[in-house]
Write a protein that holds these residues in place. Structure first.
Motif, short mmCIF file in Angstrom:
data_model
loop_
_atom_site.label_atom_id
_atom_site.label_comp_id
_atom_site.label_asym_id
_atom_site.label_seq_id
_atom_site.Cartn_x
_atom_site.Cartn_y
_atom_site.Cartn_z
N ARG A 315 0.73 -1.13 -0.10
CA ARG A 315 -0.10 0.09 -0.05
C ARG A 315 0.97 1.37 -0.10
N PRO A 316 0.36 2.35 -0.38
CA PRO A 316 1.08 3.61 -0.51
C PRO A 316 1.35 3.96 0.96
N ILE A 317 2.52 4.60 1.31
CA ILE A 317 2.97 4.90 2.62
C ILE A 317 3.67 6.09 2.66
N ARG A 318 3.69 6.83 4.08
CA ARG A 318 4.58 7.91 4.32
C ARG A 318 5.50 7.68 5.13
N VAL A 319 6.96 8.04 5.01
CA VAL A 319 7.74 7.96 5.77
C VAL A 319 8.50 8.93 6.00
N GLY A 320 9.04 9.04 7.54
CA GLY A 320 9.94 10.27 7.71
C GLY A 320 11.39 10.08 6.99
N ILE A 321 11.91 11.32 6.71
CA ILE A 321 13.17 11.12 6.21
C ILE A 321 14.15 11.49 7.44
N ARG A 322 15.24 10.36 7.50
CA ARG A 322 15.94 10.30 8.62
C ARG A 322 16.93 11.62 8.91
N PHE A 327 9.32 14.44 5.08
CA PHE A 327 8.74 13.09 4.71
C PHE A 327 8.82 12.82 3.41
N MET A 328 8.87 11.49 3.01
CA MET A 328 8.75 10.86 1.59
C MET A 328 7.42 10.04 1.61
N VAL A 329 6.76 10.05 0.29
CA VAL A 329 5.59 9.41 0.22
C VAL A 329 6.07 8.21 -0.85
N ILE A 330 5.72 6.91 -0.60
CA ILE A 330 6.10 5.74 -1.32
C ILE A 330 4.93 5.27 -2.02
N LYS A 331 4.63 5.31 -3.17
CA LYS A 331 3.57 4.66 -3.93
C LYS A 331 3.84 3.22 -3.95
N ALA A 332 5.02 2.72 -4.39
CA ALA A 332 5.44 1.14 -4.55
C ALA A 332 6.56 0.82 -4.16
N GLU A 336 14.10 -4.09 -6.07
CA GLU A 336 15.08 -3.42 -7.10
C GLU A 336 14.60 -1.86 -7.14
N HIS A 337 13.36 -1.53 -7.17
CA HIS A 337 12.90 0.09 -7.37
C HIS A 337 11.84 0.36 -6.24
N ILE A 338 11.97 1.66 -5.96
CA ILE A 338 10.86 2.22 -5.11
C ILE A 338 10.65 3.71 -5.84
N LEU A 339 9.22 3.78 -5.62
CA LEU A 339 8.45 4.93 -6.63
C LEU A 339 8.25 5.85 -5.55
N LEU A 340 8.71 7.24 -5.52
CA LEU A 340 8.31 8.09 -4.62
C LEU A 340 7.72 9.33 -5.46
N VAL A 341 6.95 9.95 -4.93
CA VAL A 341 6.17 11.10 -5.47
C VAL A 341 6.49 12.30 -4.63
N ASP A 342 6.84 13.33 -5.77
CA ASP A 342 7.03 14.80 -5.47
C ASP A 342 5.63 15.62 -5.27
#
Length: 442
Positions: A315-322, A327-332, A336-342
């Motif tokens: 599922r889409p998640i939101r994670v804090g940036i260390r 924060f970053m929002v991860i769609k998938a 191998e890959h991670i899809l982030l949204v701006d």
């Protein structure tokens, strides 16, 4: 209630009242942890086993209590089986106490001639009458004081709530929940008569009031008083649940695909470094795309997971940036890959190994607010079957049978421990939320 009982009392709680007489006995055997070895599971076997258990408890000066919720839904055959259980006794007293929790129509059911013998055995009856105006006010203020926050209902609002609810606690909760939602949308902490009227229009159209809908806005309002919102919705007040809102707050964000290599001049990761508010807006937009059309409300959960489980999230998640307040929002995400949204809804594809070290420990995700039942030992059916399939796919040694047996309970507790939540063996709101996070189907 169960937590306040004496330790000398053994209890069996039945909250699923849509069962057969045989299922009733099976649940009691499981609830009291009675061993029946490998013998054929028959009514006679179960009744004899229960009788032995009750006699042993009696000899040890222990009490056996059966509590049945929503008893008005029990079939006549199950009620007759309960009457048979009430016959288990010594020369001086009963071996088991049976407590029914039911709606008022249960009295009408018991008044039928076929259930007269059971009705005659009920020695104590208590009918909870509607709350009067004073009790309604005290009830609401008590719930708010437990939830915390600065929410306040005006006197005229409280009077209207009592009048519309007719003193029914469930209706009071529903009206207060919706009134708090109206206040949430308006950014108010004092709820007046007008907000209560708006709430009644939404949930009680039969009152003859035309329903009005709130206008949607481009952003989400964050206020401290949302804690009270969660309380009146019957949510568990813990650190996992932040707030509740409606689909009308869905931000209008378009999603376009732009890969990392096409970004010019600006560091792609800086583009996906988002503020608290913007990251939540994007998470809402992505999450709503996966909701069913019938889902109007949602819950926001936050939890820390062992890193080994991050790559299994679906599922889409939101994670804090260390080491940052962004924060970053991860769609998938995959190995191998991670899809982030701006902030503009554009997608950037990164190498997973390059992003994992930047991620904070706490993950935030959104689930639709639906009536997910509490699942515990003794329950059977399609929903248990799906839970068992999920556990098996996740690597737990469970038999997919559709019956929530002792092995399933053990595996659920292991799953809960692995996920870092209370291992009580009951699938409640927190466990459902985590299953939703890791399962694209359930």
């Amino acid at each position: 209630l169960l937590e306040r009982l004496d330790e000398s009392i053994d209890t069996a709680l039945i909250f699923n009242s849509f069962i057969s007489d045989m299922e009733l006995l099976e649940i009691l055997i499981d609830e009291f942890s009675i061993s029946t070895d490998s013998q054929p599971r028959t009514k006679r076997l179960f009744m004899d086993a229960l009788n032995r258990f009750f006699l042993e408890n009696y000899s040890r000066r222990r009490n056996s209590v059966i509590l049945i919720d929503e008893a008005q839904n029990l079939s006549h055959s199950v009620l007759e089986q309960i009457r048979m259980l009430s016959n288990l006794e010594t020369d001086r007293e009963k071996l088991v106490q049976i407590v029914f929790f039911a709606q008022r129509e249960f009295n009408d059911i018991l008044s039928s001639p076929s259930l007269r013998q059971l009705s005659d055995r009920i020695l104590v009856r208590y009918d909870l009458p509607p709350l009067d105006k004073r009790d309604t006010k005290n009830y609401i203020q008590h719930r708010i004081s437990i939830a915390g926050g600065n929410i306040r209902f005006t006197s005229s609002a409280l009077n209207l709530i009592h009048k519309a609810s007719e003193g029914n606690p469930r209706k009071i909760n529903a009206i207060c929940d919706r009134a708090l939602l109206v206040a949430f949308a308006s950014g108010k902490e004092t709820i007046g008569k007008g907000m209560v009227k708006e709430a009644i229009r939404e949930i009680m159209p039969q009152k003859g009031v035309k329903i009005r809908r709130l206008r949607s806005g481009p952003s989400i309002l964050f206020i401290i008083t949302v804690i009270a919102l969660a309380f009146f919705s019957g949510w568990a007040l813990n650190n996992n649940i932040f707030f509740k809102a409606q689909k009308l707050f869905k931000p209008k964000v378009s999603i376009n695909v732009v890969h990392e290599s096409t970004a010019h001049r600006v560091d792609p990761f800086k583009r996906v470094s988002l503020t608290d508010k913007k990251s939540m807006e994007l998470l809402l937009s992505l999450s709503y795309d996966q909701f069913s059309n019938s889902s109007k409300d949602f819950r926001v959960f936050s939890h820390s997971f062992d890193p080994q489980y991050i790559l299994r999230i679906k599922r889409p998640i939101r994670v804090g940036i260390r080491d940052s307040d962004r924060f970053m929002v991860i769609k998938a995400i995959s190995k191998e890959h991670i899809l982030l949204v701006d902030s503009k809804g554009k997608e950037f594809q990164f190498n997973t190994l390059s992003i994992l070290p930047k991620m904070g420990s706490e993950i935030c995700w959104i689930i639709p607010l639906e009536d997910s039942p509490f699942i515990r030992r003794g329950i059977r059916g399609g929903i248990v079957y799906e839970i068992q399939k999920f556990l098996k796919r996740f690597g737990y040694a469970v038999e997919v049978s559709g019956i929530y047996d002792s092995l399933t309970q053990k595996m659920v507790m292991r799953f809960q421990r692995d996920m870092g939540i209370e291992p009580d063996g009951v699938i409640g709101p927190d466990t459902w939320a985590i299953i939703y996070l890791f399962n694209g189907k359930l």
